[in-house]
Design an enzyme around this catalytic site. Structure first.
Site, PDB file in Angstrom:
ATOM      1  N   LYS A  93      91.154 -10.552  30.487  1.00 46.57           N
ATOM      2  CA  LYS A  93      91.992  -9.561  31.164  1.00 46.57           C
ATOM      3  C   LYS A  93      92.548  -8.536  30.192  1.00 46.57           C
ATOM      4  CE  LYS A  93      93.097 -11.945  35.377  1.00 46.57           C
ATOM      5  NZ  LYS A  93      94.066 -12.364  36.386  1.00 46.57           N
ATOM      6  N   LYS A 105      81.243 -12.268  40.378  1.00 45.34           N
ATOM      7  CA  LYS A 105      81.923 -12.826  41.548  1.00 45.34           C
ATOM      8  C   LYS A 105      82.661 -11.745  42.326  1.00 45.34           C
ATOM      9  CE  LYS A 105      86.547 -14.110  40.019  1.00 45.34           C
ATOM     10  NZ  LYS A 105      87.637 -15.006  40.327  1.00 45.34           N
ATOM     11  N   LYS A 125      89.147  -9.291  43.497  1.00 49.84           N
ATOM     12  CA  LYS A 125      90.125  -8.247  43.846  1.00 49.84           C
ATOM     13  C   LYS A 125      90.168  -7.154  42.804  1.00 49.84           C
ATOM     14  CE  LYS A 125      93.886 -11.141  44.149  1.00 49.84           C
ATOM     15  NZ  LYS A 125      93.614 -12.525  44.501  1.00 49.84           N
TER      16      LYS A 125
END
Ligand code: ATP
Ligand code: LTN
Length: 334
Positions: free
Chosen positions: A114, A197, A200
């Site tokens: 991230k 995948k 969001k």
């Protein structure tokens, strides 16, 4: 003896959960409430580890909770609550962070992923200590098992290590939780790029199906989902990742095996298959969307349900935290 306790959490970081969240997490939560003492948490403290907007966070926290109830979590069967309603999460997180090695925290791969996305300089210290807050979520409730996806295994290991370390240093205080990773839970891929995948934060709108999306839009996205060379409807991750992903969604929503679906669609083209799949997805999500909308229409009642959940969560959290304070050596406040 009380039933085994499970706890899991989900971040309120989008206007809707997506089909991956639904099939990979929420649907299992609904099943688990029947046989476990289940706690489910909308983790808004985790949601502020990245830049966020206050009005949006408030809205998304309610929408997240409403979707959990809309998907079938029943306040009579489980405890649904909002993390920030229970200040003990942050308090325990501090204590645990004082037991976590800097190097140990630095090895958490989700932080690496991230922070790479935003640039390491932009990443907050909160994003760095995210897994320690997650450990606090779990340990506060004396959780036996944590239903999560494979990607959370490392955070679970850290949680177990911290529980064992605390128990060893200060005396038995925490249940050491185990993972509850359902092996055959469908990993749903992005409709436009089946090599990643459905997510969001990284999928494009065309690659994602939202739980709250309107049927016409769902149908359009499925009809435009990437398929592969040839025209055979066959599950083969290497040669046909796009079709395989669609077959997995179909199988997960109908409880049919991939083999049975291959037989059913032998000789038919992508078009007919996609049309049926769109019906399956729309039919599965429509009741969830409708219940969620009903719940959102009465905000006061939703807030009351969450206050109720927080009341039950607080009972457990304050008891654990009182023990922790004493074990660590904090003076009682009189
Ligand atoms: P982000 O992209 O912000 O990391 P996400 O969409 O990947 O978000 P999370 O909030 O990380 O979703 O995950 C919530 C839950 O949904 C987790 O238990 C996770 O395992 C599950 N989940 C997320 N994406 C998928 C997917 N594509 N297929 C199956 N399960 C998924
Ligand atoms: N990190 C998790 C969300 C999460 C969680 C938790 C899961 C926060 N706290 C406690 C299980 C238990 C995720 O990204 N899926």
């Amino acid at each position: 003896m009380s039933a085994n306790r499970v706890l899991s959490g989900i971040q309120p970081t989008a206007d809707s959960f997506h089909l991956g969240n639904y099939l990979g997490a929420i649907r299992q939560w609904v099943t688990l409430q029947e046989s476990y003492d289940a706690f489910y948490c909308v983790v808004d403290l985790h949601a502020i580890t990245v830049p966020q907007d206050p009005a949006l966070l408030r809205r998304r926290s309610r929408v997240a909770a409403a979707q959990l109830f809309g998907a079938g979590l029943d306040p009579k069967r489980c405890t649904v609550f909002v993390q920030s309603h229970i200040p003990e999460h942050a308090e325990l997180s501090w204590v645990l962070s004082c037991l976590t090695g800097f190097g140990e925290a630095s090895r958490m791969i989700q932080f690496k992923d991230k922070s790479l996305r935003s640039g390491a300089d932009q990443a907050s210290v909160g994003l760095f200590t995210y897994p320690i807050l997650q450990a606090a979520d779990i340990l506060l409730y004396q959780t036996d098992q944590v239903p999560v996806g494979e990607d959370q295994r490392q955070h679970l290991e850290l949680t177990r290590d911290l529980a064992q370390r605390f128990n060893h240093r200060f005396g038995r205080t925490f249940v050491v939780p185990g993972p509850y990773i359902v092996a055959d839970v469908a990993k749903i891929a992005d409709l436009q790029d089946p090599s990643v995948k459905m997510s969001k934060s990284s999928s494009t709108p065309q690659g994602i199906i939202d739980v709250l999306e309107d049927p016409a839009s769902i149908r359009k996205k499925i009809s435009r989902a990437v398929t592969d060379m040839g025209s055979e409807i066959r599950a083969d991750n290497e040669a046909k990742p796009g079709v395989t992903n669609l077959l997995r969604i179909y199988a997960a929503l109908t409880g049919t095996s991939l083999e049975a679906l291959e037989r059913q669609y032998e000789g038919s083209g992508y078009g007919a298959f996609k049309k049926d799949l769109a019906d399956v997805v729309v039919d599965a999500l429509a009741p969830v969307r409708e219940r969620t909308e009903e719940i959102l229409a009465d905000e006061a009642e939703l807030d009351r349900m969450l206050a109720d959940g927080a009341g039950r969560a607080r009972e457990v959290a304050t008891a654990t935290m009182a023990l922790v304070r004493d074990r660590v050596g904090f003076l009682p406040a009189r």
